[in-house]
Design an enzyme around this catalytic site. Sequence first.
Site, PDB file in Angstrom:
ATOM      1  N   ASP A  58      11.101   7.726  -7.300  1.00  0.00           N
ATOM      2  CA  ASP A  58      10.529   6.943  -8.080  1.00  0.00           C
ATOM      3  C   ASP A  58      10.570   7.406  -9.946  1.00  0.00           C
ATOM      4  O   ASP A  58       9.580   8.797  -9.902  1.00  0.00           O
ATOM      5  CB  ASP A  58       9.510   5.539  -8.329  1.00  0.00           C
ATOM      6  N   SER A  88       7.724   6.316 -12.710  1.00  0.00           N
ATOM      7  CA  SER A  88       6.419   7.391 -12.905  1.00  0.00           C
ATOM      8  C   SER A  88       6.437   9.136 -12.958  1.00  0.00           C
ATOM      9  O   SER A  88       5.372   9.874 -13.557  1.00  0.00           O
ATOM     10  CB  SER A  88       6.135   7.573 -10.973  1.00  0.00           C
ATOM     11  N   GLN A 129       8.245   5.701  -3.448  1.00  0.00           N
ATOM     12  CA  GLN A 129       7.528   7.066  -4.383  1.00  0.00           C
ATOM     13  C   GLN A 129       8.426   8.045  -4.528  1.00  0.00           C
ATOM     14  O   GLN A 129       8.422   8.454  -5.336  1.00  0.00           O
ATOM     15  CB  GLN A 129       6.654   6.733  -3.589  1.00  0.00           C
ATOM     16  N   TYR A 133       3.613  -3.348 -12.889  1.00  0.00           N
ATOM     17  CA  TYR A 133       3.305  -3.249 -13.664  1.00  0.00           C
ATOM     18  C   TYR A 133       2.363  -4.519 -14.636  1.00  0.00           C
ATOM     19  O   TYR A 133       1.986  -5.516 -13.645  1.00  0.00           O
ATOM     20  CB  TYR A 133       4.711  -3.713 -14.857  1.00  0.00           C
ATOM     21  N   ARG A 170       9.478  -0.557  -5.983  1.00  0.00           N
ATOM     22  CA  ARG A 170       7.628   0.425  -5.803  1.00  0.00           C
ATOM     23  C   ARG A 170       7.010   0.198  -4.652  1.00  0.00           C
ATOM     24  O   ARG A 170       5.967  -0.257  -4.481  1.00  0.00           O
ATOM     25  CB  ARG A 170       6.655   0.079  -7.325  1.00  0.00           C
TER      26      ARG A 170
END
Length: 373
Positions: free
Chosen positions: A129, A132, A126, A229, A121
């Site tokens: 991902d 996400s 991005q 996380y 991440r």
Amino acid sequence: MKIALLKEQAAGENRVAGTPETVKKFIALGATVAVEAGAGAGATIADAQYADAGATLGSRAETLAGAAIVLGVQGPDPASLAGAAPGAWIVASLNPFGERARVDGYAAAGYEALAMEFMPRITRAQSMDILSSQSNLAGYKAVLDAAAEYGRAFPMMMTAAGTVSAARVFVMGVGVAGLQAIATARRLGAQVSATDVRSATKEQIQSLGAKPIFVENVKGIEGEGAGGYAGEMSPEYQAAQAELVSAHIAKQDIVITTALIPGRPAPRLISDAQIASMRPGSVIIDLAVESGGNVEGAVAGEVVTVHGVKIVGHRNVAGRLAADASALFGRNLFNFLSAFWDKEAGKPVLDEEIGDAIRLTQGGKVVNARLLG
């Protein structure tokens, strides 16, 4: 360079790892794309649409024959990949911790397995991902599922016959899914509150118009854990949070839990006693049910009623929005492969930062540090 796009074999999986949009883009890079017949049916993409985009359609064997890159949503069974080129890349969500035997199978077959959920991440990744993109949809769908099960209106309504109170929604875990759940519940007119062990999320909650519910003056997790996380909570924080949540949850109509810890069972957030304190007819959505569940009594793939409270444990929640989920997943895969595409070599060449993070197997061995530790 041949890219194979396979039909998913997992039960209930309607997503597909590529769309006509991404097929066109791969062909523009110089690749050829083969699509297994029926691959997009669950996401309402007809074979003819892939053909119009320039792909060749065929059986699984025809699709895999000589393929250097195999795209999937969930990791395919190694035994089902016969015909792929030696050393072929398997690019999908591979569940490395939960499906270790399958990872070993990729190694034994000589494939290079790339786990998209291990994508770091970082800013430049991005757009690659998958966690996400899929969690965003899951958070949205969780609120719609809650509204369908609740049996009452979400917004406050003032009518000639009287006033209908707004539903009270409590979101536990403020990652991508949680933030989308907050935003969606707010748009539907609910009174929303949320909590997380990461103190940095308080401002995010407030920015969406929700009320933050946080333990004060007890050390929890100030920053984020690995990969964005949360890590595990201290025993003191767990006790304080349980006390705070117990008082708050008893007043809620809907609770949505989203907490996950990579490589470990999902943390238990709601106990049977807390469920019993809720009003009959209330609803709990457990988005972590496939990883062990945040809610005591939640059952993967089922909606159960405990103490008069509905506990919803749908599997593959993002996949319940298969068309949009496939479009986003497919773009994630294209963004990943195109970012490393070497025009001279006619194929992608990974760098160390991302390559080492997502590569599970290479040269007949499991090589990822997270699986060897």
